[in-house]
Design a protein around this motif. Structure first.
Motif, short mmCIF file in Angstrom:
data_model
loop_
_atom_site.label_atom_id
_atom_site.label_comp_id
_atom_site.label_asym_id
_atom_site.label_seq_id
_atom_site.Cartn_x
_atom_site.Cartn_y
_atom_site.Cartn_z
N CYS A 1 0.84 -1.20 0.00
CA CYS A 1 0.00 0.00 0.00
C CYS A 1 0.87 1.25 0.00
O CYS A 1 1.94 1.27 0.62
N ALA B 1 -2.91 0.53 6.29
CA ALA B 1 -1.92 -0.25 5.54
C ALA B 1 -1.14 -1.19 6.45
O ALA B 1 -0.86 -2.34 6.10
N GLU C 1 -4.49 6.27 6.29
CA GLU C 1 -4.10 5.27 5.30
C GLU C 1 -2.91 4.45 5.80
O GLU C 1 -2.83 3.25 5.55
N TYR C 2 -2.01 5.13 6.51
CA TYR C 2 -0.83 4.44 7.04
C TYR C 2 -1.23 3.37 8.06
O TYR C 2 -0.77 2.22 7.98
N ALA D 1 0.72 4.86 1.44
CA ALA D 1 -0.04 5.62 2.44
C ALA D 1 0.32 7.10 2.36
O ALA D 1 1.49 7.46 2.51
#
Length: 342
Positions: free
Chosen positions: A187, A198, A194-195, A189
């Protein structure tokens, strides 16, 4: 030659492995070898009376192998990795062409077993396979050898921080399982949310995760066969990045070989690929992946010791730029692999 093409298995890349194995077997048959394809994890319940027949129904054999696709998850619970009669079949071959992809196949365990049993096989031995499969080890070795690679950190599932500043890093970053392949679980991020998402996904695949600096730019791959770099191929996904979907969906990426980059840059990238190949103690053949930023600086991401092997896969396209068709490449990989046993 009597050749077993070993494919399938129980990794997340089982289906891709079967496709590679099918195409390799077909190509070797075209070169008049007595090649058969065998599923490493399901094998054959009974040993055929004629193991390497002159006439061979490849489509029927592949349909048989595909019939086990729904059983791969349950097979992971078994203590025995090799399927029925697989080792005995492989012992009777002149060489085993490894068309395996993913964890048990590229991590060196199969290679170590074959070495102990005196079974000849294509590609890198257990040491190089294990080091290349582990992206944390790969990154450490690249740094020591002076191979340019993105900055990054190895995180363990039971002890890590969600704060990038604790690792002197900042968004955006790439998050990926340490020992995965085919970009499964990878992913990019760009936000904290998002991080964290992921990380959760990556840790669902395995206990260790790599978080590395995101290099925005162009993506390339360089095949190295018998210590020689092949022409560079550029991969430009139509949308997103070169993830699992874009790798295997027809028309999802534009692939250009030889890559349209300055000759000096190409030469330096090829030199870095060979350097990385040597630093990881790779043998016979491999494919190394690169990113290049807007300044023209390139970074080696990882090495693939058993790259995809269909006529449209990256390494075969690079061989094609040298005037070598797919059957000739398959034969070439066997010949360079046999050098290990001289």
């Amino acid at each position: 030659m009597n050749i077993v093409v070993l494919a399938g298995g129980i990794s997340t890349e089982r289906e891709i492995s079967i496709i590679s194995g099918t195409k390799v077997c077909e190509a070797l048959r075209e070169k008049e070898h007595r090649a058969i394809v065998v599923d490493v994890s399901f094998g054959k319940e009974e040993m055929p009376s004629d193991l390497f027949p002159s006439a061979y129904d490849l489509d029927r054999e592949v349909a048989y192998i595909n019939s086990f696709n729904g059983q791969a998850e349950n097979r992971k619970k078994d203590k025995e990795f090799f399927g029925s009669n697989v080792l005995e079949i492989c012992r009777q071959a002149d060489i085993v062409f490894l068309a395996l992809h993913g964890e048990n196949g590229e991590n060196g365990k199969v290679q170590a077993c074959f070495d102990l049993m005196g079974i000849k096989y294509t590609g890198t031995g257990p040491l190089g396979s294990g080091m290349a499969m582990d992206k944390g080890i790969t990154k450490s070795i690249f740094r020591s050898a002076g191979v340019p690679t993105p900055g990054g950190v190895l995180l363990k599932k039971d002890n890590y921080s969600k704060k990038l500043e604790d690792y002197q890093m900042k968004l955006p970053v790439v998050v990926k399982p340490c020992c995965g392949g085919s970009s499964v679980g990878v992913c990019i991020a760009k936000s904290q949310e998002e991080y964290e998402k992921a990380l959760e996904e990556s840790f669902s695949y395995e206990e260790e995760t790599i978080v590395e600096e995101y290099i925005q730019g162009r993506e390339f791959s360089v095949g190295v066969v018998d210590g020689e770099a092949y022409p560079i191929i550029e991969i430009a996904p139509i949308t997103g990045f070169y993830d699992y979907k874009n790798k295997y969906q027809a028309g999802a990426a534009i692939e250009t070989c030889p890559a349209e980059i300055p000759a000096e840059t190409a030469e330096k990238m090829q030199e870095a690929a060979v350097k990385g190949y040597q630093a990881l103690s790779l043998e016979s053949y491999a494919r190394l992946d690169f990113m290049m930023n807007e300044k023209g600086e390139f970074f080696c991401l990882e090495a693939n010791t058993l790259p995809g092997m269909t006529p449209t896969s990256l390494l075969p396209q690079e061989a094609g730029a040298l005037g070598m068709d797919f059957p000739a490449l398959c034969e070439r990989l066997i010949q360079v692999s046999l050098k290990k046993y001289e």
